[in-house]
Design a protein around this motif. Sequence first.
Motif, PDB file in Angstrom:
ATOM      1  N   ASP A   1      12.987  -0.037 -16.621  1.00 56.24           N
ATOM      2  CA  ASP A   1      11.703   0.555 -16.729  1.00 56.24           C
ATOM      3  C   ASP A   1      11.567   1.498 -17.940  1.00 56.24           C
ATOM      4  N   GLU A   2      10.811   0.913 -18.630  1.00 53.10           N
ATOM      5  CA  GLU A   2      10.276   1.959 -20.078  1.00 53.10           C
ATOM      6  C   GLU A   2      11.731   2.179 -20.851  1.00 53.10           C
ATOM      7  N   PRO A   3      12.513   1.131 -21.313  1.00 52.52           N
ATOM      8  CA  PRO A   3      13.563   1.553 -22.038  1.00 52.52           C
ATOM      9  C   PRO A   3      13.425   2.462 -23.156  1.00 52.52           C
TER      10      PRO A   3
ATOM     11  N   THR B   1       7.125  -1.795 -20.069  1.00 50.84           N
ATOM     12  CA  THR B   1       6.934  -1.064 -21.299  1.00 50.84           C
ATOM     13  C   THR B   1       5.441  -0.934 -21.538  1.00 50.84           C
ATOM     14  N   HIS B   2       5.279   0.067 -22.304  1.00 51.94           N
ATOM     15  CA  HIS B   2       4.018   0.526 -22.922  1.00 51.94           C
ATOM     16  C   HIS B   2       3.924   0.250 -24.180  1.00 51.94           C
ATOM     17  N   ASP B   3       5.121  -0.163 -24.947  1.00 52.39           N
ATOM     18  CA  ASP B   3       4.954  -0.385 -26.338  1.00 52.39           C
ATOM     19  C   ASP B   3       5.143  -1.904 -26.506  1.00 52.39           C
TER      20      ASP B   3
ATOM     21  N   GLY C   1       0.885  -2.773 -18.542  1.00 52.58           N
ATOM     22  CA  GLY C   1      -0.340  -2.312 -17.543  1.00 52.58           C
ATOM     23  C   GLY C   1      -0.305  -0.740 -17.906  1.00 52.58           C
ATOM     24  N   SER C   2      -1.402  -0.270 -17.551  1.00 55.99           N
ATOM     25  CA  SER C   2      -1.628   1.289 -17.747  1.00 55.99           C
ATOM     26  C   SER C   2      -1.035   2.043 -16.847  1.00 55.99           C
ATOM     27  N   SER C   3      -0.869   3.278 -16.956  1.00 49.58           N
ATOM     28  CA  SER C   3       0.054   4.229 -16.336  1.00 49.58           C
ATOM     29  C   SER C   3      -0.544   4.105 -14.953  1.00 49.58           C
ATOM     30  N   GLY C   4       0.297   4.153 -13.837  1.00 48.90           N
ATOM     31  CA  GLY C   4      -0.242   4.155 -12.562  1.00 48.90           C
ATOM     32  C   GLY C   4      -0.323   2.758 -12.065  1.00 48.90           C
ATOM     33  N   ALA C   5      -0.394   1.690 -12.908  1.00 44.94           N
ATOM     34  CA  ALA C   5      -0.811   0.279 -12.450  1.00 44.94           C
ATOM     35  C   ALA C   5      -0.049  -0.306 -11.241  1.00 44.94           C
ATOM     36  N   GLY C   6       1.263   0.099 -11.175  1.00 39.01           N
ATOM     37  CA  GLY C   6       2.393  -0.427 -10.292  1.00 39.01           C
ATOM     38  C   GLY C   6       3.413  -1.080 -10.948  1.00 39.01           C
ATOM     39  N   LYS C   7       3.661  -0.879 -11.977  1.00 41.38           N
ATOM     40  CA  LYS C   7       4.801  -1.438 -12.772  1.00 41.38           C
ATOM     41  C   LYS C   7       6.212  -1.126 -12.192  1.00 41.38           C
ATOM     42  N   SER C   8       6.164   0.203 -12.021  1.00 43.78           N
ATOM     43  CA  SER C   8       7.488   0.385 -11.513  1.00 43.78           C
ATOM     44  C   SER C   8       7.827   0.118 -10.011  1.00 43.78           C
ATOM     45  N   VAL C   9       6.590   0.207  -9.282  1.00 42.10           N
ATOM     46  CA  VAL C   9       6.553  -0.441  -7.941  1.00 42.10           C
ATOM     47  C   VAL C   9       6.884  -1.811  -7.746  1.00 42.10           C
ATOM     48  N   SER C  10       6.383  -2.651  -8.878  1.00 39.12           N
ATOM     49  CA  SER C  10       6.762  -4.207  -8.851  1.00 39.12           C
ATOM     50  C   SER C  10       8.300  -4.209  -8.961  1.00 39.12           C
TER      51      SER C  10
ATOM     52  N   ARG D   1       0.773  -1.115   0.037  1.00 38.26           N
ATOM     53  CA  ARG D   1      -0.065   0.072  -0.089  1.00 38.26           C
ATOM     54  C   ARG D   1       0.916   1.194  -0.076  1.00 38.26           C
ATOM     55  N   LEU D   2       0.606   2.262  -0.738  1.00 32.93           N
ATOM     56  CA  LEU D   2       1.193   3.395  -1.022  1.00 32.93           C
ATOM     57  C   LEU D   2       0.192   4.596  -0.643  1.00 32.93           C
ATOM     58  N   GLY D   3       0.479   5.429  -0.010  1.00 32.31           N
ATOM     59  CA  GLY D   3      -0.533   6.454   0.605  1.00 32.31           C
ATOM     60  C   GLY D   3      -1.636   5.824   0.859  1.00 32.31           C
ATOM     61  N   ARG D   4      -2.875   5.980   0.233  1.00 28.40           N
ATOM     62  CA  ARG D   4      -4.129   5.379   0.517  1.00 28.40           C
ATOM     63  C   ARG D   4      -4.587   4.403  -0.407  1.00 28.40           C
ATOM     64  N   LYS D   5      -3.675   3.980  -1.309  1.00 30.28           N
ATOM     65  CA  LYS D   5      -4.058   3.136  -2.458  1.00 30.28           C
ATOM     66  C   LYS D   5      -3.332   1.717  -2.171  1.00 30.28           C
ATOM     67  N   ILE D   6      -3.913   0.704  -2.538  1.00 30.22           N
ATOM     68  CA  ILE D   6      -3.354  -0.538  -2.433  1.00 30.22           C
ATOM     69  C   ILE D   6      -2.581  -0.813  -3.991  1.00 30.22           C
ATOM     70  N   ILE D   7      -1.438  -0.936  -4.243  1.00 28.98           N
ATOM     71  CA  ILE D   7      -0.853  -0.725  -5.206  1.00 28.98           C
ATOM     72  C   ILE D   7      -0.669  -2.247  -5.949  1.00 28.98           C
ATOM     73  N   LEU D   8      -0.207  -3.104  -4.923  1.00 27.76           N
ATOM     74  CA  LEU D   8      -0.113  -4.578  -5.162  1.00 27.76           C
ATOM     75  C   LEU D   8      -0.961  -5.418  -4.196  1.00 27.76           C
TER      76      LEU D   8
ATOM     77  N   PHE E   1      16.550   2.859 -14.580  1.00 28.71           N
ATOM     78  CA  PHE E   1      15.394   3.615 -14.191  1.00 28.71           C
ATOM     79  C   PHE E   1      14.590   4.311 -15.179  1.00 28.71           C
ATOM     80  N   GLN E   2      13.355   4.659 -14.870  1.00 28.43           N
ATOM     81  CA  GLN E   2      12.371   5.134 -15.727  1.00 28.43           C
ATOM     82  C   GLN E   2      12.880   6.701 -15.979  1.00 28.43           C
ATOM     83  N   SER E   3      13.523   7.140 -15.343  1.00 29.40           N
ATOM     84  CA  SER E   3      13.961   8.504 -15.520  1.00 29.40           C
ATOM     85  C   SER E   3      15.588   8.644 -15.669  1.00 29.40           C
TER      86      SER E   3
HETATM   87  N1  LIG Z   1       6.607   6.697  -3.069  1.00 26.66           N
HETATM   88  C1  LIG Z   1       5.101   6.660  -3.351  1.00 26.66           C
HETATM   89  N2  LIG Z   1       4.101   7.066  -2.439  1.00 26.66           N
HETATM   90  C2  LIG Z   1       2.800   7.207  -2.673  1.00 26.66           C
HETATM   91  N3  LIG Z   1       2.506   6.719  -3.761  1.00 26.66           N
HETATM   92  C3  LIG Z   1       3.228   6.276  -4.654  1.00 26.66           C
HETATM   93  C4  LIG Z   1       4.558   6.170  -4.491  1.00 26.66           C
HETATM   94  N4  LIG Z   1       5.385   5.714  -5.639  1.00 26.66           N
HETATM   95  C5  LIG Z   1       4.182   5.230  -6.493  1.00 26.66           C
HETATM   96  N5  LIG Z   1       3.116   5.531  -6.056  1.00 26.66           N
HETATM   97  C6  LIG Z   1       1.940   5.433  -6.507  1.00 26.66           C
HETATM   98  O1  LIG Z   1       1.657   4.011  -6.968  1.00 26.66           O
HETATM   99  C7  LIG Z   1       0.895   3.907  -8.087  1.00 26.66           C
HETATM  100  C8  LIG Z   1       1.696   2.941  -9.011  1.00 26.66           C
HETATM  101  O2  LIG Z   1       3.060   3.810  -9.451  1.00 26.66           O
HETATM  102  P1  LIG Z   1       3.981   3.292 -10.522  1.00 26.66           P
HETATM  103  O3  LIG Z   1       5.134   4.101 -10.575  1.00 26.66           O
HETATM  104  O4  LIG Z   1       4.420   1.784 -10.207  1.00 26.66           O
HETATM  105  O5  LIG Z   1       3.208   3.321 -11.686  1.00 26.66           O
HETATM  106  P2  LIG Z   1       3.687   2.432 -13.038  1.00 26.66           P
HETATM  107  O6  LIG Z   1       2.771   1.396 -13.402  1.00 26.66           O
HETATM  108  O7  LIG Z   1       5.162   2.547 -13.393  1.00 26.66           O
HETATM  109  O8  LIG Z   1       3.328   3.805 -13.951  1.00 26.66           O
HETATM  110  P3  LIG Z   1       4.017   4.452 -15.314  1.00 26.66           P
HETATM  111  O9  LIG Z   1       3.692   3.809 -16.403  1.00 26.66           O
HETATM  112  O10 LIG Z   1       3.153   5.961 -15.332  1.00 26.66           O
HETATM  113  O11 LIG Z   1       5.215   4.741 -14.912  1.00 26.66           O
HETATM  114  C9  LIG Z   1       0.787   5.354  -8.538  1.00 26.66           C
HETATM  115  O12 LIG Z   1      -0.632   5.396  -8.277  1.00 26.66           O
HETATM  116  C10 LIG Z   1       1.469   6.202  -7.767  1.00 26.66           C
HETATM  117  O13 LIG Z   1       0.824   7.377  -7.452  1.00 26.66           O
END
Ligand SMILES: Nc1ncnc2c1ncn2[C@@H]1O[C@H](COP(=O)(O)OP(=O)(O)OP(=O)(O)O)[C@@H](O)[C@H]1O
Lengths: 254, 235
Positions: free
Chosen positions: A162-164, A195-197, A34-43, A10-17, A84-86
């Motif tokens: 992450d999104e090479p 990747t999104h591609d 997965g769509s943007s914000g789905a949790g790919k980078s988090v994984s 859980r990150l913030g109020r959202k359950i990411i995984l 890294f993505q950035s």
């Molecule tokens: N450090 C953090 N604190 C709070 N929320 C976070 C944090 N890192 C990520 N999130 C939230 O977790 C969710 C998933 O983030 P993540 O970066 O994994 O998305 P993503 O699938 O990689 O998307 P994108 O394709 O845009 O990179 C997002 O809703 C983001 O706002």
Amino acid sequence: MIRFENVTKRLGRKIILNDVSFEINAGETFVIVGSSGAGKSVSLRHMVRLLTPDRGKVYVGEDVVSHAYGKDLERIRSRFGVLFQSAALLQWLSVGDNVGLPLREHTAMGDEEIDKLVIEKLELLGLEDAFEKHPADLSGGMQKRVGLARAIIMNPEIILYDEPTSGLDPVTSRTIDRLIDDLRKELGVTSVVVTHDLHSALAIGTRIGMIHAGKMVEIAEPEDFIKSDNEVVRGFLEAQYITKEGTWEKEGES
Amino acid sequence: MIGEAFAYIPLAFGKRTRHEVLFQMYTTGIKSLGVITIVALFIGMILALQTGLELRRFNQEVSIGTAVTVVMMREMGPFMTGLIIAASVGSAIAAQMGTMVVSEEIAALEIMSINPVRFLVTPRLIALIVMMPILTVYTNILGVVGGAVVGATQLGVAFNAYFDNAIRYADNKDLYVGLLKAMIFGVIITTVACHQGFGATEGAVGVGQATRRTVIISFLTILVVGYMVTRLFYS
Ligand SMILES: Nc1ncnc2c1ncn2[C@@H]1O[C@H](COP(=O)(O)OP(=O)(O)OP(=O)(O)O)[C@@H](O)[C@H]1O
Ligand SMILES: [Mg+2]
């Protein structure tokens, strides 16, 4: 090689995984979509313990990376290269110094030896002119490639991308795809690619996993992935004009 | 974190880190020298003018030498230098660290098993511990000179008499306590700036917030700690 076991985060109020389990085998190129914000980078971040699961475990080989610390964690991390993505280049160092940093910190190599290896990697990525430049003087796509050069400089056995190819032109993107594929075929590197591609996902992936709403909703080989009946997957495919009957070019077959 | 940063100081004498430390010292000096020069001169001038006008009522104008020097060395030198460095260098450190968090550079360092504290905090800590006293001495000298100028032009105190008076009554203790303060302020500024920077979240907004907080928290801490050190040594 990498195994998620009932991982909840859980990150913030959202359950990411949400209770996610899956395994990535040694020597495969596992693509996460997965769509943007789905949790790919988090994984990805869980695989090198930049994030720790609230519940569940993440294994790398025999090691539990999600609960490793100190020297153990260093040892596990040393098996990884991460793009890294950035790009995450150190802004005050030149491209050459950025790419050579891991060698400088962790090996006893001299400057000349390091420079030679760095130039080798930069040439591989078509960046031989960038050696002296600073990250700020490069385009986003070039920074990405420098980040990639740094990720592979220590010849890691596992590479996380992450999104090479985001922000790269199609021709350069295919070069990167080919590089990822070559690393697998020639060196047996295990890769995880976010990747999104989809075209690139289908071309290089040995398996593709899709994250949606906190779950891994589909894991399949490319052939089966495009035929998936999962609604989310279908929507994702159709958004990129890929149909069940569609054909695509597998990397290395052309 | 700051304890860890201190623990890495012995490691900082390797060839490459030494280079980084020197670079940090250089930027610290360059970033602040202009402001410090102006502020120090005017502080000295103000001190001389204010005390001078009072002392003149007792025909003691010549004592402004002592007054300015002692006040500069004990309080105003380290204090003003601290504030200026907090605002210029501290805020810059916080912004840089914050940006590095947001752009995943810190994460990249961790992956490469390069300890961010050793790599980033320790060189800055050493640089500030060394540079703060040096800059404070500079501030003190300029302040005293500023006072002398006002003394000569506004209060009719000759340069000789002013400096004579200054040297006769100023104590070594004043200098040492002032320099100790300066070092402590250097530690405070680095600690606050790095702590805020590493804690930055949520993109550019987070970095802005870290920068602002660094300046405010450093200011307040410097004030309070400055008072406590004074109390410790002068009562
Ligand atoms: N450090 C953090 N604190 C709070 N929320 C976070 C944090 N890192 C990520 N999130 C939230 O977790 C969710 C998933 O983030 P993540 O970066 O994994 O998305 P993503 O699938 O990689 O998307 P994108 O394709 O845009 O990179 C997002 O809703 C983001 O706002
Ligand atoms: Mg992402």
